[in-house]
Design a protein around this motif. Sequence first.
Motif, PDB file in Angstrom:
ATOM      1  N   GLU A   1       2.775  17.415  45.157  1.00 66.79           N
ATOM      2  CA  GLU A   1       1.354  17.179  44.887  1.00 66.79           C
ATOM      3  C   GLU A   1       1.120  16.150  43.794  1.00 66.79           C
TER       4      GLU A   1
ATOM      5  N   ASP B   1       6.917  20.036  38.241  1.00 59.42           N
ATOM      6  CA  ASP B   1       6.721  21.406  38.719  1.00 59.42           C
ATOM      7  C   ASP B   1       6.214  21.402  40.162  1.00 59.42           C
ATOM      8  N   ARG B   2       5.387  20.413  40.504  1.00 60.47           N
ATOM      9  CA  ARG B   2       4.815  20.336  41.853  1.00 60.47           C
ATOM     10  C   ARG B   2       5.057  18.935  42.420  1.00 60.47           C
TER      11      ARG B   2
END
Length: 575
Positions: free
Chosen positions: A401, A397-398
């Motif tokens: 990060e 999702d990220r």
Amino acid sequence: MDITCYLLAIVLFNLQAYETYGQCLRGCTCVEDRHGRSLICMQESAFGAIPENLPDDMTKIRIEKSHFTEIARGAFSQTPALENLWLNFNDITVINSKGLEGLGNLSELRLQGNKLRSVPWTAFEDTPALQILDLKHNQLDVLPEHALRFLPGLTYLDLSFNRLTVISKEVFQNWPLYQKLQRPQEREAATLGANVVLALHDNAWLCDCRLKGFVEFIRSLSPPIILMNSYLTCSGPDFRAGKFFHEVELLACTKPVVSSPSANISAAPGANLTLRCLAAARPEPAVRWTYGLKIIRGFHDALTHFNPDESTIRTLLAIPSVQAADRGVYTCTAVNFIGNSSVSVLLDVHSPAGSQPLPLPGFVAPPAAGDENVYIDIRIAKQTVRGISIEWHAALDRPAETWFSIHFGRAGNDKKEMIYVGPGIHTYSVADLMPATKYEICVTLKNQAPRPGQCIVFVTGSDITAMEQREKLIHIVVIVLAMVLAVPIGMYACTTDTKFACLEGIMDSWKNWRRGNASPAREHERQGTFDSLQAASDEGLVVKDSSEDRKVRRRSDDRSYKGKADHSRITAELY
């Protein structure tokens, strides 16, 4: 009679001139004028090396496009009268430190369009009269401080179109001619004479603090020292590319000074955290973050230049979703050629009220609920005898990060090395592994334990090193020597004297030994034969037949073989 003598003198003179010009090299032209004799060789690939039979009375030699690669030791030592040497457009990459030996009268040396990356400047000790040195269109990238020390009479130096980036002003301050012109009386006298020309344009000048002294020297030049092209330009760094020397202001070099806004940081589990590091240095330093003894790869770094000195770097280390395993000391280190400096930041992850105690650093945390369905596809990209490279893909999702953890160690060993990999990196390589060993490597989200399908088990190749090969060779040699030493000494005497007779004797002895083994009754006789063999001298073991005896024996063997053949043929005819 007088006319005959006159004609004879003319003929002798022409013969002498023909012999003189006949000494010119094949494929070259020899010319004579009021300056002396010249050798001109312009034919493509005329020589593979500098000729050894150069005429010794030449005052000028010009050899171009021959594509030889070296000026060897004493290459022109047989031409002491040489004053002008042109070796342009060859493929010269090496000049021997004694390559100019014997050229005490040389005043001009041109080496344009070759492939020189360095020059043995001490070689110019053998050319004290040199005035013109042309090195343009080469690949020189270094100019040492002593480069011009052995060129006191130089009036023309061309270093244009090379790869020079940074040189020190001491290169010219150590030049005897420059030192001489700094004296007022010498400068006034030189002003009335010829100028000294320097060509330094079209190099990859790196305009940072290391070039400060050279830029100041260029600005201070005045006649009789002049630049062929006074508009020297910067090639780097990027924000100075294309600027002229007279447009830039360079500061002195400094050692890095590193600082951080906070030396102690506390964060709650799951929080996103950014560590900051400021490094001030000239020239620009290389910055890295370390956690314990491991270098953190893939951190986000932002380069910011602060006016007026443009010498400060701000580096950011982003740690998404902080966990207990992230606790510890993070170190930011900046390094340049002058020195290094570092600053440490202590990160503490505290437990929220009423929650479970946080695990200690070094233990892998259980997977978070939101990460249970993350699938990581891992595969081998390349494998060598002692190493492996892997790559992986994960649907995240990220992705900007998310960190990964690499678990690596021997298969079956629960204790494995864990390496953190930053966001955006999807490859990892391991080298220098033990040969013929089974290893396991896993890729997980940061601080998670490996799951099925996230690991690869592989076996390194069998690498027989040179040492092992030598050990095997020594082992074979020892076995062979042991076998050779087990043979009676008489064998050596046989082999050094009569090969055929000795071999026949050996075969007979072997047949007797086989017959003896087949009959136990002859054990005593074999023992006696063996004892007598050991007691016999080398001369007794070898029957030194004369050539006539050998011929008689061979004729007898031939008749015996012929008789056997006839008997075989008769037998065959009967059937």
